[in-house]
Design an enzyme around this catalytic site. Structure first.
Site: not given
Length: 847
Positions: A533, A127, A124, A726, A730
């Site tokens: 971009d 834990c 649960c 990408d 950036d």
């Protein structure tokens, strides 16, 4: 002689059955060997059978490190169907060896080390909280994040202060068991836990039916209809039948409660254990006295319904974590390596883990690519849906990159290996997913803190209710107190958020978006502005045919067939763009002879007796004479095709717009998002892309500092910004944005900085991801609302004596199950159909 630690050997029912039937079991892990002779390793001069390539690789690693005595001195520790025994310290010490850690430990910041651990025994959300708190209080542990759905912990520690074995021992000290994250161990642990849970559920179900059989006469008999000795016999029979349920089936609740109390914490098992224990002991006391009410039927039914709820919840949790398991198992166990390419085409079968950079492998149709590489011979279609979420196959030809874990579905190809093992793109994605699972959003932390206080409040309410009923009707005091303890459900409160986030993570992966930080889902729901971009984001980032103009009428596909024949032997990016258009499907490519490449100019060749030139204007004009002028082709690279009679066609090469770029921008606008294009390219190129995509606001000639400043200004005005990029340039703005998305084909630094990674070429997945995040937030609110309403209604009813303990058990189990099943509705998220392929402008001018 050194004494080496033991490893756990699975003595599950499957392994025993294999031995009893005369079958073969794995020398390393003890599981049945389904294909004897396929995987073997020589240990102490004798060939040992292995169940899979994973065990084979681990065994070879141990032997390669000079640890043969590990197998000679180990003992069997696991018991079939039972709880996993604690590992002695000497067994854990092997994980401190550098040669062993090399397979699963990574370097962290400031000289720290990081790894992902699999933790057994998590049942649960409490834990999760307990493991995190205990580890963070262990000297030398710098960070610990545990995911409930996957039962994995991401741990960072200072090797100068603590060893990994001590970290594993710390987890073991609080009643759990931790292993380095290995797919074979993970699968074994998952199956063992399911099997043990099923046995406990079976015993509880059988006990419930038998106890109800003895309790029923007492419910239907009138006053004086049952003799006292018969009533006593019924009670004693019920007591004996309840014992296995209370002592065996309910044992996880006692262990969890004792662990929490021993550490001075109130976990969610505490009220359950108190309720079961109080009802059972009260019934035993009544049985010994010979008069009064007994609740053996309520106790057994309560335990049964709770275990049934946990069983179903565990199944739902496994479904939520199945995406990560599929990724981990994606790479094949073996590979067909060419022995002496190019001189010899003979192949040998080797473990995929034994491949090295530079090896050449044969991948047949239906086979999975064993590593990242590049096609050097042949062409085919590849199913990349596991990584990209795109069901349509992608064309891969000579020079094209292929990703390990994807499937070849058309033609055999030869691939030269470029990255193996932990360096592959699939492994990087798995690490990002594990990091996301280990992340802890603010919503989860807040819900866990509230649930901890809630348990304490429920204990006080139960005590007050029982005390009040001692004055009202002492015979009902115990029943009411037990019902209050049982009916409350702090688990539902703690599961409401992590269950939804975990399922959403898997749904995003199916859309092609890999989540690297789980908190990003929460932020995505608040996004107001998206900064895009250009190169590599809105465009493909590689040369493509953007425009085409024909000067002669030729049969369909003939022009591109001539081009493909001339460029057949070239690996130049422009050549690849020219020779693989969709219109070539089904068109025969003629043979070109006397082919001559002029560096930087073009190529000349003869096809069916006609000489052609393909390349720059000045080069082609030598053969075809003066070529016509082209209007409106600014910014594009011209490639001409001509023969001795003159121009045949002209191709404009540029950074081609992604096929769904305009549709994606339109989708963002419909979602109420403001879209801004920020690029380092010139005004003309940026304006052209902005106009084609329908972006009103754009910035050209932006440096990384300019992009960073743009996002900062938007945030200062109250905007919540999502950045999509990408490149390495950036990375700063991706880190600055509130939430960031990196293209999977972009720079590694950008991916490591971003909150999500787009694995496919479909930019529209960004819109689908934002939509899914908003839906996830609605699911979380529904879950929290349900948990609050349930407890607000159920607690007063239980305190008023209107709910019996067994009904309370149904309510508690159902409450947890409802939030998990509601979260699983997110698994149905699918990408919306989108346009594929950018429009190509083709004009034909009569000769």
């Amino acid at each position: 002689m050194d004494t080496f630690p033991r490893i756990p050997v699975d003595e599950s029912s499957a392994a025993h059955a294999a031995v009893d039937a005369g079958g073969v079991v794995c020398y390393h892990c003890g599981l049945p060997v389904r294909e004897p002779g396929r995987f073997t390793v020589r240990v102490d001069g004798e060939a040992r059978e292995m169940c899979c390539a994973g065990c084979q690789a681990v065994t070879e690693s141990i032997l390669g490190a000079g640890l043969e005595a590990f197998y000679r001195n180990r003992t069997r520790t696991a018991e079939p169907g039972g709880e996993v025994a604690a590992a002695p310290p000497e067994e854990l010490a092997i994980y401190d060896r550098p040669e062993v850690q090399a397979a699963f430990v990574e370097n962290g910041p400031d000289g720290s080390l990081e790894t992902t651990l699999l933790i057994e025994g998590i049942t649960c959300a409490a834990c999760v909280w307990l493991n995190e708190q205990h580890l963070m209080r262990t000297p030398g542990v710098l960070r610990a994040d545990v995911n409930y759905a996957t039962r994995r912990a991401r741990v960072r520690w200072d090797p100068q202060s603590i060893q990994l074995s001590a970290v594993l021992q710390a987890i073991q000290d609080i009643g759990y068991r931790a292993w380095p994250n290995d797919s074979a161990i993970s699968e074994r642990v998952r199956k063992d836990e399911r099997r043990a849970a099923l046995w406990r559920l079976f015993v509880a179900a059988f006990g419930t039916m038998q106890v109800m059989m003895y309790a029923l006469p007492g419910y239907i008999a009138g006053d004086g209809d049952m003799a006292p000795d018969i009533a006593s016999l019924m009670r004693w029979a019920s007591l004996l039948l309840t014992l296995p349920v209370v002592l065996y089936s309910a044992s996880p609740f006692y262990r969890g409660a004792w662990r929490d109390l021993r550490l001075g914490r109130l976990g969610m098992d505490v009220p359950v254990a108190l309720g079961v224990g109080a009802a059972f002991l009260g019934s035993v006391w009544t049985t010994l006295r010979g008069h009064g009410e007994v609740y053996f039927d309520s106790v057994t039914m309560f335990v049964f319904f709770l275990l049934a709820g946990r069983w179903l919840e565990q199944g739902a949790r496994d479904k939520a974590g199945e995406v990560l398991r599929h990724l981990v198992r994606a790479l094949p166990a073996k590979a067909q390596r060419l022995v002496a390419y190019p001189g010899d085409r003979a192949t040998e079968t080797i473990p995929a883990g034994a491949l090295c950079v530079g090896d050449v492998v044969l991948v047949r149709p239906g086979d999975v690519f064993p590593a990242d590489g590049r096609v050097i011979e042949g062409s085919s279609r590849v199913d990349e849906s596991l990584l990209t979420g795109e069901s349509r196959p992608a064309v891969r030809e000579v020079g094209s990159a292929v990703v390990g874990g994807t499937t070849n579905i058309a033609q055999p190809v030869l691939v030269q290996v470029e990255r193996t093992g932990a360096d592959t793109r699939l492994s990087a994605i798995v690490k990002l997913v594990e990091r996301a699972h280990a992340d802890r959003p603010r919503l989860v932390a807040a819900a866990d803190r509230f649930a901890g206080w809630f348990v304490g409040a429920i204990l006080l309410i139960a005590a007050a209710s029982g005390s009040a009923w001692l004055w009202i009707d002492p015979s009902h005091a115990l029943v009411v107190a037990v019902a209050v303890l049982v009916v409350t459900c702090p688990c539902a409160l703690s599961l409401a958020t992590p269950a939804a986030l975990t399922v959403a993570t898997g749904a995003l992966a199916r859309l092609g978006l890999v989540l690297t930080r789980e908190r990003a889902i929460e932020t995505l729901t608040k996004v107001t502005h998206v900064v895009l971009d250009k190169t590599g984001t809105l465009t493909e980032g590689a040369p493509g045919v953007v425009r085409e103009q024909r000067f002669r009428e030729l049969p369909p596909g003939r022009v591109r067939a001539i081009v493909a024949a001339l460029e057949a032997g070239s690996d130049h990016p422009a050549a690849r763009a020219l020779r693989m258009p969709p219109e070539l499907a089904g068109v025969a490519i003629p043979d070109a002879v006397s082919v001559h490449h002029e560096a930087g100019a073009g190529v000349e060749g003869t096809i069916e007796g006609v000489t052609y030139r393909l390349g720059a204007r000045s080069y082609v004009e030598v053969l075809g004479g003066t070529l016509p002028a082209l209007a409106g082709w600014g910014g594009l690279s011209e490639v001409w095709l001509a023969d001795a009679s003159g121009a045949i066609a002209a191709f404009g090469l540029g950074d081609r717009l992604r096929g769904d770029a305009a549709e994606t921008v339109a989708g963002m606008a419909r979602a109420g998002l403001a879209v801004i294009l920020a690029s380092g390219d010139g005004d003309e190129a940026v304006a052209q892309v902005a106009n084609r995509c329908g972006i009103a606001e754009w910035r050209a000639r932006c440096t990384p500092e300019d992009k960073h400043a743009l996002v900062s200004r938007l945030q200062a005005g109250g905007a919540v910004v999502c950045m999509v990029g990408d490149g390495v340039n950036d990375a700063p703005v991706l880190a600055r944005a509130d939430v960031s998305i990196a293209m999977g084909t972009g720079a590694v630094l950008a991916q490591q900085t971003a909150d999500l990674v787009l694995c496919g070429d479909e930019l529209g997945a960004v819109v689908d991801g934002i939509s899914l995040a908003r839906r996830t937030l609605r699911i979380i609110r529904q879950n929290l609302g349900w948990a609050v309403v349930y407890n607000v209604v159920a607690v007063p009813l239980a305190a008023a004596g209107w709910i019996t303990p067994w009904i309370a058990g149904i309510g508690m189990a159902s409450s947890s199950l409802v939030v998990v099943l509601n979260a699983l509705r997110l698994r149905g998220a699918r990408a919306r159909p989108r346009a594929r392929g950018a429009a190509l402008e083709v004009a034909t001018i009569g000769s």
